[in-house]
Scaffold this motif. Structure first.
Motif, PDB file in Angstrom:
ATOM      1  N   ARG A 154       0.692  -1.030  -0.044  1.00  0.00           N
ATOM      2  CA  ARG A 154       0.269  -0.147  -0.085  1.00  0.00           C
ATOM      3  C   ARG A 154       0.757   1.185  -0.060  1.00  0.00           C
ATOM      4  NH1 ARG A 154      -1.271   3.026   4.841  1.00  0.00           N
ATOM      5  NH2 ARG A 154      -0.121   2.249   6.608  1.00  0.00           N
ATOM      6  N   THR A 155       0.223   2.124  -0.721  1.00  0.00           N
ATOM      7  CA  THR A 155       0.971   3.636  -0.516  1.00  0.00           C
ATOM      8  C   THR A 155       0.083   4.818  -0.044  1.00  0.00           C
ATOM      9  OG1 THR A 155       0.179   4.040  -2.809  1.00  0.00           O
ATOM     10  CG2 THR A 155       2.203   3.249  -2.630  1.00  0.00           C
ATOM     11  N   CYS A 156      -1.174   4.631   0.478  1.00  0.00           N
ATOM     12  CA  CYS A 156      -2.024   5.341   1.053  1.00  0.00           C
ATOM     13  C   CYS A 156      -1.552   5.763   2.302  1.00  0.00           C
ATOM     14  CB  CYS A 156      -3.406   4.844   0.904  1.00  0.00           C
ATOM     15  SG  CYS A 156      -3.614   3.351   1.957  1.00  0.00           S
ATOM     16  N   GLU A 157      -1.935   7.370   2.792  1.00  0.00           N
ATOM     17  CA  GLU A 157      -1.430   7.829   4.003  1.00  0.00           C
ATOM     18  C   GLU A 157      -2.354   6.768   5.121  1.00  0.00           C
ATOM     19  OE1 GLU A 157       0.255  10.065   4.858  1.00  0.00           O
ATOM     20  OE2 GLU A 157       0.806  10.983   2.974  1.00  0.00           O
ATOM     21  N   ASP A 158      -1.948   7.107   6.430  1.00  0.00           N
ATOM     22  CA  ASP A 158      -2.520   6.313   7.222  1.00  0.00           C
ATOM     23  C   ASP A 158      -3.781   6.760   7.656  1.00  0.00           C
ATOM     24  OD1 ASP A 158      -0.161   4.775   7.588  1.00  0.00           O
ATOM     25  OD2 ASP A 158       0.555   5.774   9.553  1.00  0.00           O
ATOM     26  N   THR A 159      -4.302   8.018   7.472  1.00  0.00           N
ATOM     27  CA  THR A 159      -5.338   8.467   7.659  1.00  0.00           C
ATOM     28  C   THR A 159      -6.408   8.105   6.739  1.00  0.00           C
ATOM     29  OG1 THR A 159      -4.798  10.457   6.617  1.00  0.00           O
ATOM     30  CG2 THR A 159      -4.486  10.704   9.032  1.00  0.00           C
ATOM     31  N   VAL A 160      -5.651   7.926   5.642  1.00  0.00           N
ATOM     32  CA  VAL A 160      -6.663   7.486   4.349  1.00  0.00           C
ATOM     33  C   VAL A 160      -7.081   5.888   4.733  1.00  0.00           C
ATOM     34  CG1 VAL A 160      -7.044   6.870   1.969  1.00  0.00           C
ATOM     35  CG2 VAL A 160      -6.097   9.040   2.771  1.00  0.00           C
ATOM     36  N   TYR A 161      -5.934   5.110   4.923  1.00  0.00           N
ATOM     37  CA  TYR A 161      -6.174   3.994   5.281  1.00  0.00           C
ATOM     38  C   TYR A 161      -7.098   3.361   6.324  1.00  0.00           C
ATOM     39  CZ  TYR A 161      -4.623  -0.651   7.118  1.00  0.00           C
ATOM     40  OH  TYR A 161      -4.267  -2.068   7.453  1.00  0.00           O
ATOM     41  N   ALA A 162      -7.118   4.239   7.504  1.00  0.00           N
ATOM     42  CA  ALA A 162      -7.926   3.785   8.569  1.00  0.00           C
ATOM     43  C   ALA A 162      -9.221   4.255   8.556  1.00  0.00           C
ATOM     44  CB  ALA A 162      -7.442   4.865   9.989  1.00  0.00           C
ATOM     45  N   ASN A 163      -9.822   4.725   7.503  1.00  0.00           N
ATOM     46  CA  ASN A 163     -11.158   5.343   7.043  1.00  0.00           C
ATOM     47  C   ASN A 163     -11.701   4.523   5.784  1.00  0.00           C
ATOM     48  OD1 ASN A 163     -11.862   7.300   9.347  1.00  0.00           O
ATOM     49  ND2 ASN A 163      -9.747   8.067   8.461  1.00  0.00           N
ATOM     50  N   ARG A 164     -11.082   3.464   5.369  1.00  0.00           N
ATOM     51  CA  ARG A 164     -11.529   2.790   4.123  1.00  0.00           C
ATOM     52  C   ARG A 164     -12.488   1.902   4.495  1.00  0.00           C
ATOM     53  NH1 ARG A 164     -10.735   5.143  -0.353  1.00  0.00           N
ATOM     54  NH2 ARG A 164     -11.688   3.206  -1.195  1.00  0.00           N
ATOM     55  N   THR A 165     -13.413   1.760   3.889  1.00  0.00           N
ATOM     56  CA  THR A 165     -14.718   0.777   3.999  1.00  0.00           C
ATOM     57  C   THR A 165     -14.923  -0.134   2.989  1.00  0.00           C
ATOM     58  OG1 THR A 165     -16.526   2.203   3.001  1.00  0.00           O
ATOM     59  CG2 THR A 165     -16.066   2.097   5.552  1.00  0.00           C
ATOM     60  N   ARG A 166     -14.235   0.205   1.884  1.00  0.00           N
ATOM     61  CA  ARG A 166     -14.056  -0.630   0.547  1.00  0.00           C
ATOM     62  C   ARG A 166     -12.509  -0.319  -0.038  1.00  0.00           C
ATOM     63  NH1 ARG A 166     -18.358   1.856  -3.659  1.00  0.00           N
ATOM     64  NH2 ARG A 166     -17.649   4.068  -3.623  1.00  0.00           N
ATOM     65  N   PRO A 167     -12.107  -1.324  -0.862  1.00  0.00           N
ATOM     66  CA  PRO A 167     -10.825  -1.249  -1.398  1.00  0.00           C
ATOM     67  C   PRO A 167     -10.914  -0.090  -2.602  1.00  0.00           C
ATOM     68  CG  PRO A 167     -11.912  -3.170  -2.376  1.00  0.00           C
ATOM     69  CD  PRO A 167     -12.791  -2.650  -1.240  1.00  0.00           C
ATOM     70  N   CYS A 168      -9.582   0.639  -2.762  1.00  0.00           N
ATOM     71  CA  CYS A 168      -9.550   1.653  -3.687  1.00  0.00           C
ATOM     72  C   CYS A 168      -9.286   1.247  -5.026  1.00  0.00           C
ATOM     73  CB  CYS A 168      -8.577   2.836  -3.223  1.00  0.00           C
ATOM     74  SG  CYS A 168      -6.880   2.072  -3.194  1.00  0.00           S
ATOM     75  N   LEU A 169      -9.037   2.131  -6.146  1.00  0.00           N
ATOM     76  CA  LEU A 169      -8.854   1.834  -7.584  1.00  0.00           C
ATOM     77  C   LEU A 169      -7.307   0.805  -7.592  1.00  0.00           C
ATOM     78  CD1 LEU A 169      -9.417   2.005 -10.507  1.00  0.00           C
ATOM     79  CD2 LEU A 169      -7.999   4.107 -10.412  1.00  0.00           C
ATOM     80  N   LEU A 170      -6.417   1.316  -6.589  1.00  0.00           N
ATOM     81  CA  LEU A 170      -5.088   0.259  -6.731  1.00  0.00           C
ATOM     82  C   LEU A 170      -5.373  -1.240  -6.346  1.00  0.00           C
ATOM     83  CD1 LEU A 170      -2.544   2.798  -4.756  1.00  0.00           C
ATOM     84  CD2 LEU A 170      -2.844   2.330  -7.324  1.00  0.00           C
TER      85      LEU A 170
END
Length: 657
Positions: A154-170
């Protein structure tokens, strides 16, 4: 030479010990001229003052020496390290100097239950894993993309990572395994991180072997989906190895250094190999090369006993001197790899000293073979291209400066140090008036020397008064210092040497040309100021806008009575004058807008006013609908707010206006 130096200096030279050490020469203003090392301080330093060096650069330098400092060290290696630390910090005029560059970027694997890949620039610590340094930001980002393709970290910031409810485009494009939503176990992700780290360190064969073993184990357990995933990872890694031409069995970490000298300039091209991957090149262009080479040759021409010509031999080539200066200065702050592939044969003592300083056993290769030879040839080609580009650019820049000097009928002593300062005034209907001063020197804008001046105590919108104020502030003290200097005794007199008068700094040097953005009115104001200060009027030139204020139709107005000059739309001189004028205008506009915005929203914010805490601030903002409303309110209106006394209301009003 001895007749131009004080008795105190000559006695200090005579008293030097026959020991290794480092010496520093200073001029009468306290500026450092030269830093050198010696096996024998007494013999080396005495050689400067006993010989006649004529009108050479070294002779010119020696006549300027007013003071000397020396440091005795235990060994030649220690002298070499101290010498280059001092060169880097003191920036002497007669040493080869590599200017401080921006720091190198790193690839960071941040500490976390599911670590992330990140681009990083700055000081490293032990909390996270860092790989590099890399020669450029592009090299780091390319490596991150490569690791995403193969190991899907993963390359996402920790704040983004902690608030995901579904996977992103990557995750959808198979560049991430979706740890944010639990699509991979911590153990499996940790294995991918370990493989990525092994790959970055060059252990690619180990990674392939481990992947193959894991794939076979899953297949034997009939876990074909997991086995297929590992097979795909192996295929991706194999493609990367092929595309990047990574030599699995060859060097892991290597720096390739090439020196190219031409036209009085030099280029050191540094190519980096990390983990077996060639990451790219980075060129460096040292300054003071010609001066330093002549001083070096002058100091090695004497009959110095015991090979006292220095650590590099009696007369090293320019390329060797540049290479040695780069190695000694560059690896003070940057990690040094175990192998250096060099285009020039530097001294064994230098390599040993850098090894001692870094704690790494370094091998220097001067005649490489096979893959190393290919790397060296690539670096040599790039060095030639970079130096050719620099010479072409400098030739163009020098031509523009020469065209301006000729057009204005100036005769500077040194075209390379020709200095222009340009002023502009900016405001909005008299609000937030600022003056800007930009500097052009060494054929380029010197943005570190730009200055802004807040203009106060004038009638709003009076540009002439603003110009008077900024010129007085810029040159008033300098004119006083120049007048005092003209009345002082010569520097060679007893009263001059060792004087406590503060040295003139480079930033305070009187320019060779003062441009003002404006026509006759602004030039007349500048002429009045310069007349009052006793400065030459010939320095002042105004840039008057032409008919319709169109670019290319500007005329130059002179303060010393010469007729106006129109240079022509295609004139190189006018193009340079317009560039400097436009830069002054841009710098003034940006400063004025920032000041105006600060004033309009309440310059020193409410929370900065003594006596205003969170509760009073909230009451004020609620009553007046925001900071703009507070700024528009009268003292009486502000005092009507609960908890705001009249004295405090006056303080708030003053702070916001």
């Amino acid at each position: 030479m001895s007749d131009v130096h004080s008795d105190q200096l000559l006695s200090e030279v005579a008293a030097l010990p026959n020991l290794p050490g480092v010496y520093r020469y200073f001029d009468a203003a306290g500026a450092v001229l030269y830093v050198g090392k010696a096996r024998n301080l007494k013999k080396r330093v005495a050689n400067y003052f006993q010989k006649s060096h004529g009108g050479t650069r070294i002779g010119h330098m020696i006549t300027k020496i007013a003071r000397m400092e020396t440091t005795v060290v235990r060994s030649e290696a220690e002298a070499l390290l101290l010498e280059n630390n001092l060169i880097k910090s003191l920036k002497p005029r007669y040493n080869i100097l590599f200017r401080d560059d921006k720091s190198y970027p790193y690839l960071k694997i941040a500490s976390h239950k599911f670590p992330r890949l990140a681009y990083y620039r700055g000081a490293t610590d032990r909390k996270h894993r860092y790989f590099g340094p890399y020669p450029s930001a592009w090299a780091v980002k390319e490596s991150i993309q490569l690791l995403q393709k193969v190991f899907k970290l993963r390359t996402c910031e920790d704040t983004v990572y902690a608030n995901r409810t579904r996977p992103c485009l990557l995750y959808q494009i198979k560049r991430c395994t979706g740890p944010c939503v639990g699509y991979i176990t911590p153990e499996a992700y940790a294995q991918d991180v370990a493989n990525a780290e092994a790959f970055l360190m060059g252990d690619t064969q180990v990674v392939l072997s481990q992947l193959e073993a894991r794939m076979t184990a899953h297949a034997e357990k009939l876990q074909f989906e997991q086995a297929a995933e590992l097979r795909n990872q192996m295929s991706a890694l194999s493609r990367v190895l092929h595309q990047q031409s990574i030599e699995i069995a060859s060097d892991k970490d290597v720096d390739i250094l090439v020196v190219k000298v031409q036209g009085g300039r030099a280029c050191v091209n540094l190519a980096m190999v990390r983990g077996g991957r060639h990451l790219g090149d980075r060129p460096y262009f040292p300054v003071h090369v010609e001066e330093a080479v002549e001083v070096h040759e002058g100091e090695t021409d004497g009959d110095l006993e015991g090979g006292e010509a220095g650590l590099v031999g009696t007369r090293a080539s320019v390329e060797v001197q540049v290479m040695e200066a780069f190695i000694a200065q560059h690896y003070i702050d940057v990690p040094v790899p175990a192998t250096l592939v060099l285009s020039e044969q530097v001294s064994r003592e230098l390599i040993e000293a850098v090894s001692q300083q870094s704690g790494t056993r370094i091998t220097a290769v001067f005649q490489p073979r096979e893959q190393r030879r290919l790397w060296l040839e690539m670096a040599q080609t790039n060095a030639a291209l970079q130096l050719a580009r620099l010479l072409a650019e400098e030739g163009s820049q020098q031509a523009r400066t020469r065209a301006m000097v000729d057009a204005l009928e100036l005769a500077p002593d040194d075209l390379d140090n020709f200095r222009v300062e340009c002023f502009d005034i900016s405001h909005t209907a008299g609000e937030a008036t600022q003056a800007s001063c930009v500097v052009f020197e060494h054929h380029a804008m010197q943005n570190r020397e730009y200055r802004r001046y807040n203009i106060d105590g004038i009638t709003p919108g009076d540009d002439y008064a603003a110009m008077r104020q900024v010129l007085h502030r810029r040159y008033g003290k300098l004119a006083e210092a120049m007048a005092a200097e003209s009345d002082a005794p010569p520097s060679g007199d007893a009263a001059g040497v060792g004087s406590d008068a503060p040295p003139a700094t480079k930033a305070a040097r009187m320019p060779d040309l003062v441009l003002v953005d404006g026509g006759k009115g602004q030039v007349s104001m500048a002429r009045e100021v310069f007349s009052e200060l006793g400065l030459p009027l010939s320095l002042i030139v105004g840039v008057e806008k032409g008919e319709g204020r169109k670019v290319g139709l500007e005329e130059l107005v002179f303060a010393d009575g010469r007729e106006k000059v129109y240079l022509g739309r295609d004139s190189a001189a006018l193009m340079l004058v317009a560039q400097i004028r436009d830069e002054a205008h841009r710098f003034a506009i940006t400063g004025m807008r920032a000041k105006r915005a600060k004033v309009r929203v309440g310059g020193s914010q409410l929370e900065d006013i003594p006596g205003i805490g969170p509760k009073r601030r909230a009451r004020l903002l609620q009553r007046f609908g925001g900071i703009r409303g507070v700024a528009a309110a009268s003292v009486e209106d502000i005092a009507s707010v609960e908890g705001i006394a009249f004295d405090l209301a006056e303080e708030i009003y003053r702070a916001l206006h």
